[in-house]
Design an enzyme around this catalytic site. Sequence first.
Site, PDB file in Angstrom:
ATOM      1  N   GLY A 179      12.255  75.586  79.312  1.00  0.00           N
ATOM      2  CA  GLY A 179      10.949  75.001  78.994  1.00  0.00           C
ATOM      3  C   GLY A 179       9.802  75.428  79.872  1.00  0.00           C
ATOM      4  O   GLY A 179       8.681  74.940  79.708  1.00  0.00           O
ATOM      5  N   TRP A 219       7.974  78.164  80.078  1.00  0.00           N
ATOM      6  CA  TRP A 219       6.821  78.799  79.431  1.00  0.00           C
ATOM      7  C   TRP A 219       5.972  77.781  78.671  1.00  0.00           C
ATOM      8  O   TRP A 219       4.742  77.827  78.714  1.00  0.00           O
ATOM      9  CB  TRP A 219       7.290  79.929  78.505  1.00  0.00           C
ATOM     10  CG  TRP A 219       7.527  81.206  79.255  1.00  0.00           C
ATOM     11  CD1 TRP A 219       7.907  81.340  80.547  1.00  0.00           C
ATOM     12  CD2 TRP A 219       7.373  82.535  78.747  1.00  0.00           C
ATOM     13  NE1 TRP A 219       8.014  82.667  80.889  1.00  0.00           N
ATOM     14  CE2 TRP A 219       7.697  83.420  79.809  1.00  0.00           C
ATOM     15  CE3 TRP A 219       7.022  83.066  77.504  1.00  0.00           C
ATOM     16  CZ2 TRP A 219       7.652  84.803  79.661  1.00  0.00           C
ATOM     17  CZ3 TRP A 219       6.992  84.448  77.354  1.00  0.00           C
ATOM     18  CH2 TRP A 219       7.298  85.309  78.424  1.00  0.00           C
ATOM     19  N   ASP A 237      15.245  76.530  70.105  1.00  0.00           N
ATOM     20  CA  ASP A 237      16.338  77.115  70.886  1.00  0.00           C
ATOM     21  C   ASP A 237      17.657  76.603  70.341  1.00  0.00           C
ATOM     22  O   ASP A 237      17.735  75.491  69.800  1.00  0.00           O
ATOM     23  CB  ASP A 237      16.211  76.738  72.369  1.00  0.00           C
ATOM     24  CG  ASP A 237      16.903  77.745  73.275  1.00  0.00           C
ATOM     25  OD1 ASP A 237      18.142  77.865  73.192  1.00  0.00           O
ATOM     26  OD2 ASP A 237      16.212  78.413  74.057  1.00  0.00           O
ATOM     27  N   ASP A 275      18.544  77.894  65.412  1.00  0.00           N
ATOM     28  CA  ASP A 275      18.395  79.339  65.524  1.00  0.00           C
ATOM     29  C   ASP A 275      17.074  79.736  64.858  1.00  0.00           C
ATOM     30  O   ASP A 275      16.828  79.356  63.711  1.00  0.00           O
ATOM     31  CB  ASP A 275      19.562  80.028  64.818  1.00  0.00           C
ATOM     32  CG  ASP A 275      19.613  81.532  65.065  1.00  0.00           C
ATOM     33  OD1 ASP A 275      18.534  82.142  65.255  1.00  0.00           O
ATOM     34  OD2 ASP A 275      20.715  82.089  65.041  1.00  0.00           O
ATOM     35  N   ASP A 285      10.873  84.661  75.597  1.00  0.00           N
ATOM     36  CA  ASP A 285      11.468  85.067  76.871  1.00  0.00           C
ATOM     37  C   ASP A 285      12.981  85.143  76.712  1.00  0.00           C
ATOM     38  O   ASP A 285      13.722  84.997  77.673  1.00  0.00           O
ATOM     39  CB  ASP A 285      11.086  84.075  77.971  1.00  0.00           C
ATOM     40  CG  ASP A 285      11.334  84.626  79.370  1.00  0.00           C
ATOM     41  OD1 ASP A 285      11.239  85.853  79.544  1.00  0.00           O
ATOM     42  OD2 ASP A 285      11.623  83.823  80.277  1.00  0.00           O
ATOM     43  N   LYS A 313      10.288  89.563  75.925  1.00  0.00           N
ATOM     44  CA  LYS A 313      11.036  90.244  76.975  1.00  0.00           C
ATOM     45  C   LYS A 313      11.802  91.418  76.373  1.00  0.00           C
ATOM     46  O   LYS A 313      12.451  91.286  75.340  1.00  0.00           O
ATOM     47  CB  LYS A 313      12.013  89.277  77.634  1.00  0.00           C
ATOM     48  CG  LYS A 313      12.864  89.907  78.734  1.00  0.00           C
ATOM     49  CD  LYS A 313      13.968  88.969  79.190  1.00  0.00           C
ATOM     50  CE  LYS A 313      13.405  87.776  79.920  1.00  0.00           C
ATOM     51  NZ  LYS A 313      14.475  86.872  80.406  1.00  0.00           N
TER      52      LYS A 313
END
Length: 228
Positions: free
Chosen positions: A75, A77, A94, A110, A134, A174
């Site tokens: 959490g 971000w 998530d 998902d 991320d 990322k």
Amino acid sequence: MSRGGSGGRVRVRTSRGRTPQSNRWLERQLNDPYVRKAKAEGYRSRAAYKLLELDERFALLKRARRVVDLGIAPGGWSQVVRRLTPAAAIVGIDLLPVDPIDGVTIFQLDFTDPRAAGLLTDALDGPPDLVLSDMAANTVGHPQTDHLRTMGLVEEAAAFACDVLQPGGAFVAKVLAGGADSDLVAELKRNFTAVKHAKPPASRKDSSEWYVIAQGFKGRAADADPNR
């Protein structure tokens, strides 16, 4: 468990019950200034500073009004978005359970689930102008396989962003050493006016992670390419 070393460095005293790898990880955590800073400032992870540094360079949050955080756990971000743009609507998703964050809607699902896009945009009351990711795939210890798994996840996140973003929006994800592969970069350049790579100072020097920043989403007109 630990003791002071030279120069104030904390060293792990005993490895009883831990593998050498776990010992190294623990020692690195104990001596990481970003870990200590995150605890002092109430962030759930040191990763919060990666977004803060990326935002300082690319002004990602300046005009953000609706934000999606893919792979939100734990959490950090979303905490940054909440603190810097308190008026923004924020939704995270998530597979893992995530403790509640004030002002953030969280789904345990998902993001590739067919229901996800609708749930997220409904929760935001409109299309997002910023999609953050991320995420990294779970590693198996084989560098080539790990790279392919993570890049596959990035490609899915990019496709998701292009499906839900409003024109002018941005996508941040990322990636691994070398950045996004040429096919993904080409796809992002087709859909965004600017695509860049960056490694924020909070990313550990020995880490292979980088971030791809795509800004200025061109909108659904880009999907009209018959050769796609």
